[in-house]
Design a protein around this motif. Structure first.
Motif, mmCIF file in Angstrom:
data_model
loop_
_atom_site.group_PDB
_atom_site.id
_atom_site.type_symbol
_atom_site.label_atom_id
_atom_site.label_comp_id
_atom_site.label_asym_id
_atom_site.label_seq_id
_atom_site.Cartn_x
_atom_site.Cartn_y
_atom_site.Cartn_z
ATOM 1 N N ALA A 20 0.831 -1.206 0.000
ATOM 2 C CA ALA A 20 0.000 0.000 0.000
ATOM 3 C C ALA A 20 0.866 1.257 0.000
ATOM 4 O O ALA A 20 0.557 2.244 -0.679
ATOM 5 C CB ALA A 20 -0.935 -0.009 1.205
ATOM 6 N N CYS A 21 1.950 1.241 0.770
ATOM 7 C CA CYS A 21 2.873 2.377 0.803
ATOM 8 C C CYS A 21 3.447 2.634 -0.589
ATOM 9 O O CYS A 21 3.470 3.781 -1.063
ATOM 10 C CB CYS A 21 3.987 2.090 1.804
ATOM 11 S SG CYS A 21 5.307 3.326 1.821
ATOM 12 N N LEU A 94 1.497 5.961 4.360
ATOM 13 C CA LEU A 94 0.843 6.279 3.092
ATOM 14 C C LEU A 94 1.137 7.738 2.773
ATOM 15 O O LEU A 94 1.069 8.597 3.658
ATOM 16 C CB LEU A 94 -0.671 6.071 3.175
ATOM 17 C CG LEU A 94 -1.180 4.636 3.326
ATOM 18 C CD1 LEU A 94 -2.705 4.643 3.495
ATOM 19 C CD2 LEU A 94 -0.783 3.781 2.138
ATOM 20 N N ILE A 95 1.426 8.012 1.510
ATOM 21 C CA ILE A 95 1.732 9.367 1.075
ATOM 22 C C ILE A 95 0.438 10.084 0.722
ATOM 23 O O ILE A 95 -0.365 9.581 -0.066
ATOM 24 C CB ILE A 95 2.678 9.358 -0.143
ATOM 25 C CG1 ILE A 95 3.940 8.553 0.177
ATOM 26 C CG2 ILE A 95 3.020 10.774 -0.566
ATOM 27 C CD1 ILE A 95 4.704 9.031 1.390
ATOM 28 N N TYR A 96 0.233 11.264 1.300
ATOM 29 C CA TYR A 96 -0.945 12.074 1.019
ATOM 30 C C TYR A 96 -0.547 13.336 0.256
ATOM 31 O O TYR A 96 0.482 13.949 0.538
ATOM 32 C CB TYR A 96 -1.627 12.512 2.321
ATOM 33 C CG TYR A 96 -2.324 11.419 3.105
ATOM 34 C CD1 TYR A 96 -2.657 10.198 2.537
ATOM 35 C CD2 TYR A 96 -2.665 11.618 4.443
ATOM 36 C CE1 TYR A 96 -3.312 9.209 3.266
ATOM 37 C CE2 TYR A 96 -3.320 10.648 5.182
ATOM 38 C CZ TYR A 96 -3.636 9.442 4.584
ATOM 39 O OH TYR A 96 -4.278 8.469 5.318
ATOM 40 N N ASP A 97 -1.378 13.725 -0.700
ATOM 41 C CA ASP A 97 -1.342 15.048 -1.319
ATOM 42 C C ASP A 97 0.066 15.516 -1.689
ATOM 43 O O ASP A 97 0.512 16.571 -1.254
ATOM 44 C CB ASP A 97 -1.996 16.058 -0.361
ATOM 45 C CG ASP A 97 -2.321 17.388 -1.044
ATOM 46 O OD1 ASP A 97 -2.417 17.400 -2.291
ATOM 47 O OD2 ASP A 97 -2.436 18.397 -0.329
ATOM 48 N N ARG A 98 0.772 14.677 -2.464
ATOM 49 C CA ARG A 98 2.104 15.021 -2.987
ATOM 50 C C ARG A 98 3.101 15.350 -1.866
ATOM 51 O O ARG A 98 3.954 16.218 -2.001
ATOM 52 C CB ARG A 98 2.018 16.199 -3.954
ATOM 53 C CG ARG A 98 1.212 15.942 -5.223
ATOM 54 C CD ARG A 98 1.202 17.149 -6.148
ATOM 55 N NE ARG A 98 2.541 17.596 -6.472
ATOM 56 C CZ ARG A 98 3.072 18.755 -6.051
ATOM 57 N NH1 ARG A 98 2.372 19.578 -5.267
ATOM 58 N NH2 ARG A 98 4.298 19.099 -6.401
ATOM 59 N N ALA A 99 3.023 14.633 -0.774
ATOM 60 C CA ALA A 99 3.856 14.958 0.396
ATOM 61 C C ALA A 99 5.347 14.909 0.086
ATOM 62 O O ALA A 99 6.116 15.758 0.549
ATOM 63 C CB ALA A 99 3.532 14.012 1.547
ATOM 64 N N ILE A 100 5.784 13.914 -0.676
ATOM 65 C CA ILE A 100 7.212 13.795 -0.982
ATOM 66 C C ILE A 100 7.668 14.956 -1.857
ATOM 67 O O ILE A 100 8.718 15.568 -1.609
ATOM 68 C CB ILE A 100 7.515 12.436 -1.645
ATOM 69 C CG1 ILE A 100 7.254 11.293 -0.652
ATOM 70 C CG2 ILE A 100 8.960 12.390 -2.151
ATOM 71 C CD1 ILE A 100 7.379 9.911 -1.248
#
Length: 315
Positions: A20-21, A94-100
């Motif tokens: 999922a990540c 989990l990555i939200y809203d273009r976090a990276i």
């Protein structure tokens, strides 16, 4: 293809969470700007096979026959990288809203800092404060041992490690960015020698940030980079997890404090465990719901105090 960012994930028995990540990374991060490196720490749940089957060449996967722990595994991976930037990311995120993308953009525009973190939330969207911490001090350990930190958790004076009521909702310099979501230039990582591999898990990022601070390298939180983090997904035994946390704290005290302060710090850690063992045991005897299990955990931690108070030997 040349990438500016390497995303490093250390996987251990978190197959579905890791998958999922990875999906969230590819869905939420600008294509072509990064590569993903997964180091599987001898998982027994089929993690490596599942990652290879779903992502193929989109992920650089290493299968280890030995569980090296979090710190050493990251060191092994970063030593092979050529990218300018390295992001350490836990598999239970989990990555939200273009976090990276947001974090990398902020880092490139804010060169006065060297270590960068974001904001973490739980699956229900509530704040998870464990994206960063204040450093441990003689005062902070007294507050923890005496119960003041728990009773007055919204106070920055009495809960300095948790930084009081700050909701991680503003850009702020911090002492420690947690390794679940930690961005650093590879040149700074190399200058610091990476993690101290004698830490197995927990505390290695605190040690890194404290060593960085001595070199004038500062850490900062960018709240617009938000991820979900479960925390401790690879641990089934709470006593084992708390043992590692306590061992990390005693190691930080031994390595970063003066000799006189060191004795105080170890005494406060001893009192912290003794107090929790005594209180949970009493409440368990009185039949307060849930405290029989907590008491069993703290009895085990207290019984193993010689081990964790000794800290990690120098690697």
């Amino acid at each position: 293809m040349n990438h500016e960012l390497a995303i490093v994930i250390i996987s251990f028995n978190t197959r579905e969470l890791t998958l999922a990540c990875l999906r969230s990374i590819f869905e939420q991060t600008a294509p072509g700007s990064f590569r993903v490196v997964v180091y599987d720490n001898a998982s027994s749940d089929g993690s490596a096979d599942a990652i290879a089957a779903e992502f193929g060449r989109r992920v650089d996967l290493t299968r280890s026959d030995v569980n090296h722990g979090f710190a050493k595994a990251n060191n092994l991976v970063v030593a092979t990288l050529g990218e300018e930037w390295v992001l350490l990311l836990n598999p239970d995120t989990l990555i939200y809203d273009r976090a990276i993308d947001r974090l990398l953009e902020f880092a490139k525009s804010t060169p006065r800092y060297a270590i960068f973190g974001g904001r973490t939330v739980f699956p229900d969207g509530s704040l998870n404060i464990a994206s960063c911490w204040g450093r441990i001090t003689p005062w902070s350990l007294f507050c923890r041992a005496s119960g003041l930190a728990a009773a007055l958790h919204t106070s920055e004076i009495f809960n300095p490690e948790g930084m009081g009521a700050w909701k991680r909702d503003s850009v702020r310099e911090v002492d420690i960015v947690v390794g679940c979501f930690l961005l650093i230039r590879r040149e700074h990582w190399n200058a610091l020698g990476g993690f101290d591999a004698s830490f197995w898990m927990y505390g290695e990022e605190a040690d890194l940030c404290l060593r960085a601070r001595r070199l004038g390298l500062r850490a900062v939180i960018q709240p617009q980079a938000t991820i979900m983090h479960l925390v401790g997904a690879s641990f089934g035994n709470r006593a084992d997890k708390m043992m590692l946390v306590a061992k990390a704290k005693s190691t930080l005290v031994r390595r970063h404090w003066s000799v006189p302060a060191r004795w105080w710090g170890l005494l406060m850690l001893w009192l912290w465990a003794f107090g929790r063992r005594t209180i949970t045991g009493l409440l368990g005897v009185l039949g307060v719901p849930g405290f029989d299990r907590r008491a069993a955990v703290w009895r085990e931690i207290w019984g193993r105090r010689r081990d964790w108070l000794a800290g990690y030997p120098h690697g």
